[in-house]
Write a protein that holds these residues in place. Sequence first.
Motif, PDB file in Angstrom:
ATOM      1  N   SER A 107      37.804  50.255  46.976  1.00 21.37           N
ATOM      2  CA  SER A 107      37.719  48.925  47.591  1.00 21.37           C
ATOM      3  C   SER A 107      36.791  47.991  46.820  1.00 21.37           C
ATOM      4  O   SER A 107      36.764  46.785  47.082  1.00 21.37           O
ATOM      5  CB  SER A 107      37.244  49.034  49.044  1.00 21.37           C
ATOM      6  OG  SER A 107      35.935  49.578  49.118  1.00 21.37           O
ATOM      7  N   ARG A 108      36.039  48.534  45.868  1.00 21.05           N
ATOM      8  CA  ARG A 108      35.163  47.708  45.041  1.00 21.05           C
ATOM      9  C   ARG A 108      35.882  47.141  43.813  1.00 21.05           C
ATOM     10  O   ARG A 108      35.332  46.300  43.105  1.00 21.05           O
ATOM     11  CB  ARG A 108      33.943  48.524  44.572  1.00 21.05           C
ATOM     12  CG  ARG A 108      33.101  49.084  45.706  1.00 21.05           C
ATOM     13  CD  ARG A 108      32.055  50.051  45.175  1.00 21.05           C
ATOM     14  NE  ARG A 108      31.331  50.703  46.248  1.00 21.05           N
ATOM     15  CZ  ARG A 108      30.172  50.290  46.735  1.00 21.05           C
ATOM     16  NH1 ARG A 108      29.602  49.214  46.214  1.00 21.05           N
ATOM     17  NH2 ARG A 108      29.579  50.944  47.711  1.00 21.05           N
ATOM     18  N   LEU A 109      37.103  47.631  43.569  1.00 16.15           N
ATOM     19  CA  LEU A 109      37.829  47.229  42.369  1.00 16.15           C
ATOM     20  C   LEU A 109      38.598  45.930  42.593  1.00 16.15           C
ATOM     21  O   LEU A 109      38.924  45.561  43.715  1.00 16.15           O
ATOM     22  CB  LEU A 109      38.808  48.331  41.954  1.00 16.15           C
ATOM     23  CG  LEU A 109      38.201  49.686  41.604  1.00 16.15           C
ATOM     24  CD1 LEU A 109      39.297  50.664  41.209  1.00 16.15           C
ATOM     25  CD2 LEU A 109      37.175  49.560  40.487  1.00 16.15           C
ATOM     26  N   GLN A 110      38.905  45.252  41.475  1.00 17.26           N
ATOM     27  CA  GLN A 110      39.723  44.049  41.546  1.00 17.26           C
ATOM     28  C   GLN A 110      41.185  44.422  41.778  1.00 17.26           C
ATOM     29  O   GLN A 110      41.623  45.534  41.474  1.00 17.26           O
ATOM     30  CB  GLN A 110      39.583  43.247  40.254  1.00 17.26           C
ATOM     31  CG  GLN A 110      38.179  42.713  40.015  1.00 17.26           C
ATOM     32  CD  GLN A 110      38.055  42.004  38.675  1.00 17.26           C
ATOM     33  OE1 GLN A 110      39.007  41.938  37.899  1.00 17.26           O
ATOM     34  NE2 GLN A 110      36.880  41.466  38.401  1.00 17.26           N
ATOM     35  N   THR A 111      41.931  43.467  42.299  1.00 14.95           N
ATOM     36  CA  THR A 111      43.325  43.724  42.664  1.00 14.95           C
ATOM     37  C   THR A 111      44.151  44.169  41.469  1.00 14.95           C
ATOM     38  O   THR A 111      44.964  45.097  41.575  1.00 14.95           O
ATOM     39  CB  THR A 111      43.940  42.461  43.280  1.00 14.95           C
ATOM     40  OG1 THR A 111      43.205  42.117  44.463  1.00 14.95           O
ATOM     41  CG2 THR A 111      45.394  42.681  43.645  1.00 14.95           C
ATOM     42  N   LYS A 112      43.965  43.548  40.312  1.00 13.87           N
ATOM     43  CA  LYS A 112      44.778  43.900  39.145  1.00 13.87           C
ATOM     44  C   LYS A 112      44.559  45.357  38.733  1.00 13.87           C
ATOM     45  O   LYS A 112      45.477  46.013  38.218  1.00 13.87           O
ATOM     46  CB  LYS A 112      44.465  42.963  37.976  1.00 13.87           C
ATOM     47  CG  LYS A 112      43.050  43.083  37.426  1.00 13.87           C
ATOM     48  CD  LYS A 112      42.852  42.179  36.211  1.00 13.87           C
ATOM     49  CE  LYS A 112      41.450  42.347  35.636  1.00 13.87           C
ATOM     50  NZ  LYS A 112      41.263  41.510  34.415  1.00 13.87           N
ATOM     51  N   GLN A 157      38.716  45.407  50.863  1.00 18.61           N
ATOM     52  CA  GLN A 157      38.789  45.049  49.450  1.00 18.61           C
ATOM     53  C   GLN A 157      38.806  43.528  49.246  1.00 18.61           C
ATOM     54  O   GLN A 157      38.373  43.031  48.204  1.00 18.61           O
ATOM     55  CB  GLN A 157      40.047  45.680  48.833  1.00 18.61           C
ATOM     56  CG  GLN A 157      40.130  45.601  47.319  1.00 18.61           C
ATOM     57  CD  GLN A 157      40.913  44.392  46.849  1.00 18.61           C
ATOM     58  OE1 GLN A 157      41.653  43.771  47.610  1.00 18.61           O
ATOM     59  NE2 GLN A 157      40.748  44.053  45.572  1.00 18.61           N
ATOM     60  N   SER A 158      39.253  42.791  50.259  1.00 15.80           N
ATOM     61  CA  SER A 158      39.345  41.330  50.160  1.00 15.80           C
ATOM     62  C   SER A 158      38.024  40.624  50.407  1.00 15.80           C
ATOM     63  O   SER A 158      37.962  39.393  50.359  1.00 15.80           O
ATOM     64  CB  SER A 158      40.400  40.812  51.156  1.00 15.80           C
ATOM     65  OG  SER A 158      41.676  41.341  50.873  1.00 15.80           O
ATOM     66  N   GLN A 159      36.961  41.379  50.669  1.00 16.21           N
ATOM     67  CA  GLN A 159      35.670  40.759  50.969  1.00 16.21           C
ATOM     68  C   GLN A 159      34.899  40.342  49.719  1.00 16.21           C
ATOM     69  O   GLN A 159      33.764  39.882  49.815  1.00 16.21           O
ATOM     70  CB  GLN A 159      34.808  41.718  51.807  1.00 16.21           C
ATOM     71  CG  GLN A 159      35.419  42.051  53.161  1.00 16.21           C
ATOM     72  CD  GLN A 159      35.728  40.794  53.967  1.00 16.21           C
ATOM     73  OE1 GLN A 159      34.842  39.986  54.248  1.00 16.21           O
ATOM     74  NE2 GLN A 159      36.992  40.635  54.338  1.00 16.21           N
ATOM     75  N   LYS A 160      35.508  40.499  48.560  1.00 13.55           N
ATOM     76  CA  LYS A 160      34.851  40.040  47.334  1.00 13.55           C
ATOM     77  C   LYS A 160      35.763  39.046  46.625  1.00 13.55           C
ATOM     78  O   LYS A 160      36.980  39.056  46.798  1.00 13.55           O
ATOM     79  CB  LYS A 160      34.523  41.209  46.407  1.00 13.55           C
ATOM     80  CG  LYS A 160      35.732  42.016  45.967  1.00 13.55           C
ATOM     81  CD  LYS A 160      35.326  43.131  45.053  1.00 13.55           C
ATOM     82  CE  LYS A 160      36.535  43.900  44.558  1.00 13.55           C
ATOM     83  NZ  LYS A 160      37.545  43.033  43.920  1.00 13.55           N
ATOM     84  N   LYS A 161      35.161  38.200  45.826  1.00 18.00           N
ATOM     85  CA  LYS A 161      35.904  37.153  45.145  1.00 18.00           C
ATOM     86  C   LYS A 161      36.754  37.737  44.020  1.00 18.00           C
ATOM     87  O   LYS A 161      36.286  38.547  43.227  1.00 18.00           O
ATOM     88  CB  LYS A 161      34.934  36.112  44.577  1.00 18.00           C
ATOM     89  CG  LYS A 161      35.597  34.994  43.787  1.00 18.00           C
ATOM     90  CD  LYS A 161      34.573  33.994  43.313  1.00 18.00           C
ATOM     91  CE  LYS A 161      35.186  33.006  42.335  1.00 18.00           C
ATOM     92  NZ  LYS A 161      36.327  32.268  42.900  1.00 18.00           N
ATOM     93  N   GLU A 162      38.004  37.313  43.963  1.00 17.38           N
ATOM     94  CA  GLU A 162      38.910  37.723  42.902  1.00 17.38           C
ATOM     95  C   GLU A 162      38.845  36.730  41.738  1.00 17.38           C
ATOM     96  O   GLU A 162      38.692  35.529  41.949  1.00 17.38           O
ATOM     97  CB  GLU A 162      40.348  37.783  43.431  1.00 17.38           C
ATOM     98  CG  GLU A 162      40.645  38.973  44.319  1.00 17.38           C
ATOM     99  CD  GLU A 162      40.796  40.282  43.533  1.00 17.38           C
ATOM    100  OE1 GLU A 162      41.109  40.217  42.321  1.00 17.38           O
ATOM    101  OE2 GLU A 162      40.603  41.348  44.131  1.00 17.38           O
ATOM    102  N   PRO A 163      38.966  37.203  40.517  1.00 18.05           N
ATOM    103  CA  PRO A 163      38.946  36.285  39.371  1.00 18.05           C
ATOM    104  C   PRO A 163      40.262  35.524  39.264  1.00 18.05           C
ATOM    105  O   PRO A 163      41.299  35.941  39.804  1.00 18.05           O
ATOM    106  CB  PRO A 163      38.760  37.228  38.178  1.00 18.05           C
ATOM    107  CG  PRO A 163      39.389  38.504  38.624  1.00 18.05           C
ATOM    108  CD  PRO A 163      39.095  38.620  40.096  1.00 18.05           C
ATOM    109  N   LEU A 164      40.235  34.416  38.567  1.00 18.06           N
ATOM    110  CA  LEU A 164      41.438  33.643  38.307  1.00 18.06           C
ATOM    111  C   LEU A 164      42.423  34.482  37.505  1.00 18.06           C
ATOM    112  O   LEU A 164      42.075  35.084  36.488  1.00 18.06           O
ATOM    113  CB  LEU A 164      41.071  32.374  37.529  1.00 18.06           C
ATOM    114  CG  LEU A 164      42.221  31.501  37.035  1.00 18.06           C
ATOM    115  CD1 LEU A 164      42.976  30.892  38.206  1.00 18.06           C
ATOM    116  CD2 LEU A 164      41.693  30.407  36.112  1.00 18.06           C
ATOM    117  N   SER A 165      43.670  34.528  37.964  1.00 20.72           N
ATOM    118  CA  SER A 165      44.696  35.316  37.282  1.00 20.72           C
ATOM    119  C   SER A 165      45.525  34.463  36.329  1.00 20.72           C
ATOM    120  O   SER A 165      45.797  34.857  35.196  1.00 20.72           O
ATOM    121  CB  SER A 165      45.622  35.975  38.311  1.00 20.72           C
ATOM    122  OG  SER A 165      46.675  36.666  37.671  1.00 20.72           O
TER     123      SER A 165
END
Length: 384
Positions: free
Chosen positions: A17-22, A47-55
């Motif tokens: 859950s600490r990993l990015q979606t990609k 897992q959605s509680q952290k900011k995702e980087p621009l894809s």
Amino acid sequence: MADFGCLDTDIPFDVLSRLQTKDLLGLKCVSKGWKDLISDRSFIQAQSQKKEPLSGFFFQQRHRYCPDDIKTITYFPVERNRLQQDVFAFLPQDVVVLASCNGLVCCRSCYPFEDPAIYVCNPLNSEWWKLDWKEPGKESFIALAFNPFQDISFNLTNFKVVRPRQFETEQEEAYFSFEIYASGTRNWKLSKEVCWCDNSLSKNEGIFSGGILHWLTDGDQILTFNVENELALLISTPLPAGEFNSRPHACIGESEGQLYYVLISEEGLHVWVLEDYFDSTWSLEYSKTLAQIEKEHSDIMINLYNRVMLWQRIDDRPWMDPLAFKDGVLVVRISNTIYLYHVDSSKMEEVGETSKFGAMSWVSPIVLPYTMSLVPLGRQLGSP
């Protein structure tokens, strides 16, 4: 790994859950247990509680005079130069992209309409909702509000679609009203709020930042709408267009939950961040003259200042046009080529000539930033 009875206490849950979606996309193939875990709504909520980087960015051309919509939607990632044009093939009809917000994308049916509808979808898992659309129109200013930190529950993904519409009174005074669709109620409602404004909305930007939607106007103002308390406000741009010798061109964007205003003029490239809504206080974060930009990128830019000034006199389409901004990355069209400009490093990457993005058009295209998300939507075929 076979026992996932208490997902929130498992070591795999805590680590993955600490990993990015990609990174999680490939890990789904490790085992059935990992696939089930990563697809579980409680895992996605954590897992959605952290900011995702621009894809990357979605890009769709528009005709100037022909009423029909251009159907080609191109996606280009920020990390590798590869164009994709089949991202929305899972939807039941061709669409025009309207808004992108934290992994969800809002679209409408292409004109001419056969079965007019609005869709909210997640391109990553091909899940979508179809919203009723009783008064269809070709406007591209419908916006999407979705906060992954608080809008994912154990049985529902909450989002809102906001449709601003401009009307005139008998005294020819213009105002905006706001229609709101909430996934929780599955219904549209008309907000009691109105905002008096003579300016029209510009480009296609319904930027969601800090719980507030923002639209750039063709005047020196930005229309805002607070989704929770349904209050609208007009804020002034950092500089009025009348201060320049030639017409400047701008876009708005979001980074770290704050609103940004990007301006290109004969004075150069300037980027401001909004500090205070009520006083329209902006802070200049980045500034470079056209001469500095040309010097740094002399391999692709020659006589930049003269081209910018001359082009304004012979064509209403600017030589340099800021199209979208997200997390320090600016999509800019220079002549007939699209570039990614990284503000922090001043790095510029060529994405491609506009001819690669479908039908050629002289109108400013729709350009939307996109971040990946695992958020589930299910398949909702309209209101019950």
